[in-house]
Design a protein around this motif. Structure first.
Motif, short mmCIF file in Angstrom:
data_model
loop_
_atom_site.label_atom_id
_atom_site.label_comp_id
_atom_site.label_asym_id
_atom_site.label_seq_id
_atom_site.Cartn_x
_atom_site.Cartn_y
_atom_site.Cartn_z
N GLN A 98 0.83 -1.20 0.00
CA GLN A 98 0.00 0.00 0.00
C GLN A 98 0.86 1.26 0.00
O GLN A 98 0.51 2.25 -0.65
CB GLN A 98 -0.93 -0.03 1.21
CG GLN A 98 -2.02 -1.08 1.09
CD GLN A 98 -2.82 -1.26 2.36
OE1 GLN A 98 -2.38 -0.83 3.45
NE2 GLN A 98 -3.98 -1.88 2.26
N ARG A 99 2.00 1.21 0.73
CA ARG A 99 2.91 2.36 0.69
C ARG A 99 3.48 2.56 -0.72
O ARG A 99 3.62 3.69 -1.19
CB ARG A 99 4.06 2.16 1.69
CG ARG A 99 3.64 2.33 3.14
CD ARG A 99 4.86 2.50 4.05
NE ARG A 99 5.77 1.36 3.97
CZ ARG A 99 5.69 0.28 4.72
NH1 ARG A 99 4.72 0.18 5.63
NH2 ARG A 99 6.58 -0.70 4.60
N ARG A 109 0.92 4.27 -2.81
CA ARG A 109 0.86 5.71 -2.57
C ARG A 109 2.06 6.41 -3.21
O ARG A 109 1.93 7.52 -3.75
CB ARG A 109 0.81 5.98 -1.06
CG ARG A 109 -0.50 5.55 -0.41
CD ARG A 109 -0.61 6.10 1.00
NE ARG A 109 0.38 5.53 1.90
CZ ARG A 109 0.17 4.43 2.62
NH1 ARG A 109 -0.98 3.77 2.52
NH2 ARG A 109 1.11 3.96 3.43
N LEU A 110 3.25 5.77 -3.15
CA LEU A 110 4.43 6.34 -3.80
C LEU A 110 4.23 6.43 -5.30
O LEU A 110 4.61 7.43 -5.93
CB LEU A 110 5.66 5.47 -3.47
CG LEU A 110 6.98 5.88 -4.15
CD1 LEU A 110 7.39 7.29 -3.70
CD2 LEU A 110 8.08 4.88 -3.83
N LEU A 111 3.63 5.40 -5.87
CA LEU A 111 3.37 5.42 -7.31
C LEU A 111 2.44 6.56 -7.68
O LEU A 111 2.62 7.20 -8.73
CB LEU A 111 2.76 4.08 -7.74
CG LEU A 111 3.69 2.85 -7.70
CD1 LEU A 111 2.92 1.59 -8.05
CD2 LEU A 111 4.87 3.03 -8.63
N GLU A 112 1.44 6.81 -6.85
CA GLU A 112 0.53 7.91 -7.14
C GLU A 112 1.28 9.24 -7.15
O GLU A 112 1.06 10.10 -8.02
CB GLU A 112 -0.60 7.93 -6.12
CG GLU A 112 -1.62 6.82 -6.28
CD GLU A 112 -2.31 6.89 -7.64
OE1 GLU A 112 -2.62 8.01 -8.09
OE2 GLU A 112 -2.52 5.82 -8.24
N ALA A 146 5.66 -3.23 -6.63
CA ALA A 146 4.31 -3.35 -6.07
C ALA A 146 3.63 -4.62 -6.56
O ALA A 146 3.00 -5.36 -5.78
CB ALA A 146 3.48 -2.12 -6.46
N ALA A 147 3.76 -4.92 -7.84
CA ALA A 147 3.16 -6.14 -8.39
C ALA A 147 3.77 -7.37 -7.74
O ALA A 147 3.07 -8.33 -7.39
CB ALA A 147 3.34 -6.17 -9.91
N SER A 148 5.11 -7.37 -7.56
CA SER A 148 5.79 -8.50 -6.93
C SER A 148 5.33 -8.68 -5.48
O SER A 148 5.14 -9.81 -5.01
CB SER A 148 7.29 -8.29 -6.99
OG SER A 148 7.97 -9.33 -6.33
N ALA A 149 5.15 -7.56 -4.77
CA ALA A 149 4.72 -7.63 -3.37
C ALA A 149 3.33 -8.25 -3.26
O ALA A 149 3.08 -9.11 -2.41
CB ALA A 149 4.73 -6.23 -2.75
N TRP A 150 2.42 -7.82 -4.14
CA TRP A 150 1.07 -8.39 -4.09
C TRP A 150 1.07 -9.87 -4.47
O TRP A 150 0.34 -10.68 -3.88
CB TRP A 150 0.14 -7.61 -5.02
CG TRP A 150 -0.28 -6.27 -4.48
CD1 TRP A 150 0.06 -5.05 -4.94
CD2 TRP A 150 -1.11 -6.05 -3.33
NE1 TRP A 150 -0.51 -4.06 -4.16
CE2 TRP A 150 -1.24 -4.65 -3.17
CE3 TRP A 150 -1.76 -6.88 -2.43
CZ2 TRP A 150 -1.97 -4.07 -2.15
CZ3 TRP A 150 -2.51 -6.30 -1.42
CH2 TRP A 150 -2.61 -4.93 -1.28
N GLN A 151 1.88 -10.23 -5.46
CA GLN A 151 1.95 -11.64 -5.85
C GLN A 151 2.52 -12.50 -4.72
O GLN A 151 2.02 -13.60 -4.45
CB GLN A 151 2.82 -11.77 -7.10
CG GLN A 151 2.18 -11.21 -8.36
CD GLN A 151 3.14 -11.13 -9.52
OE1 GLN A 151 4.30 -11.54 -9.41
NE2 GLN A 151 2.68 -10.60 -10.65
#
Length: 355
Positions: free
Chosen positions: A78-79, A82-85, A162-167
């Motif tokens: 989630q952090r 937010r960084l990506l945004e 982020a994608a790796s973290a969610w996976q």
């Protein structure tokens, strides 16, 4: 041959003794409650349930540790989102800045006015100012383009993170769920194997005998403990219901099959029996003249006459006898027999144990 001539009756006597042993009933001699000798192969189900309970406990601990790690991973993802945004916003601003510079150059004819001013400069100072203006304009464009490219590269890398973290989070959740399901399935199978053996004992009216399980170190300092460690209270003392002739005579603890049942206090086992409304039951006499009863068991780990201590395992819960589901029926009595019960919760509370 000399032995046979001197003792002509010894062979018929031995044959008779063997015949008597062969037809000996399963009920132990002199045991009015029908307690049979312990059966080694059958005791394996009790030990297997205890082992799987321990394995399930460890699996639950791993699951909880993994769940906490997954929550940390979720917070990290989630952090990153937010960084990506913020990075997307920065890139949009840089693109806007490039557009502004491009529009300004278009309106002024690109670099032509600067070149003309250099050619028409009347003094070295004016020439230097023109060169500085061109240099600043080029630097602004180059810096903006460089920032935009770095921001886009950083955005792409962070999106991959982020994608790796969610996976990783989803994989971990799946692994833990699979471990937990596997242990629970094996435990349920072992529980119903144990219950099937208990039902067979009740139908025969003869207990299988004590199953000697490895007792965990207790180290209890208090003289009285609850009969099960983890539980949910169900039917209470004196409550009404269709399953009882008048009023409920004890306190029920909703627990799974095979849950270790503990002696509430020190004392001596005065009854181990199978059959009847209580199924497999144990009754313990405590100092001071009170008795506690533990009913609807799936197995017992003590024999009649054994001395027990507070917290010692005396059986495993089940659903034998007049029972609609797995639970422990616990009574406190003035006598070993039914009909002299007192409220177990009040009695235990007087001894420092809140149920």
């Amino acid at each position: 041959m000399r032995l046979s001539r001197r003792h002509p009756l010894i062979l018929p006597v031995l044959l008779c003794a063997l015949a008597v042993l062969a037809v000996r009933p399963t009920t132990a001699a002199g045991d009015a409650d029908g307690v049979a000798d312990a059966a080694g192969p059958e005791s394996g189900a009790s030990a297997e349930v205890v082992r799987l309970y321990e394995e399930a406990s460890l699996a639950t601990q791993r699951y909880e540790a993994g769940r906490r790690a997954a929550e940390v991973q979720r917070a990290r993802a989630q952090r990153l989102e937010r960084l990506l945004e913020r990075e997307r916003g920065d890139i949009a601003a840089l693109h806007g800045e490039l557009g502004r510079i491009a529009r300004a150059q278009y309106r002024t004819g690109g670099g032509v006015p600067h070149a003309v001013r250099l050619l028409l400069a009347d003094s070295p100072e004016e020439l230097m100012r023109g060169q500085h203006a061109i240099w600043q304009a080029d630097l602004a464009v180059d810096n903006t383009i460089s920032k935009s490219r770095r921001a886009e590269a950083r955005l792409a890398a962070d999106e991959a993170k982020a994608a790796s973290a969610w996976q990783a989070l989803e994989r971990r959740k799946g692994e833990l769920a699979g471990i937990k399901r596997g242990v629970e399935q094996r435990l349920e199978e072992a529980q119903w194997t144990l219950q099937g053996q208990a039902d067979a004992s009740v139908a025969a009216g003869a207990c299988r005998g004590a199953v000697r399980l490895d007792q965990p170190p207790t180290g209890y300092t208090q003289p009285w403990v609850a009969p099960v460690e983890t539980y949910r209270l169900s039917a209470g003392f004196g409550s009404g219901g269709d399953r009882w002739a008048s009023r409920h005579t004890g306190q029920d603890f909703a627990v799974d099959i095979g849950t270790p049942v503990r002696s509430a206090g020190e004392g001596r086992v005065v009854k181990v029996s199978c059959g009847g409304a209580f199924g497999i039951e144990v009754v313990v006499r405590h100092p001071g003249g009170y008795y506690t009863q533990y009913a609807h068991l799936a197995a017992v780990t003590v024999d009649q006459g054994d001395r027990v201590t507070a917290g010692q395992w005396i059986g495993q819960s089940g659903t034998t006898g007049n029972s609609t589901g797995p639970h422990l029926h616990f009574e406190v009595r003035l006598t070993p027999q039914l009909g002299s019960g007192v409220d177990p919760r009040e009695w235990m509370a007087e001894r420092g144990v809140t149920l």
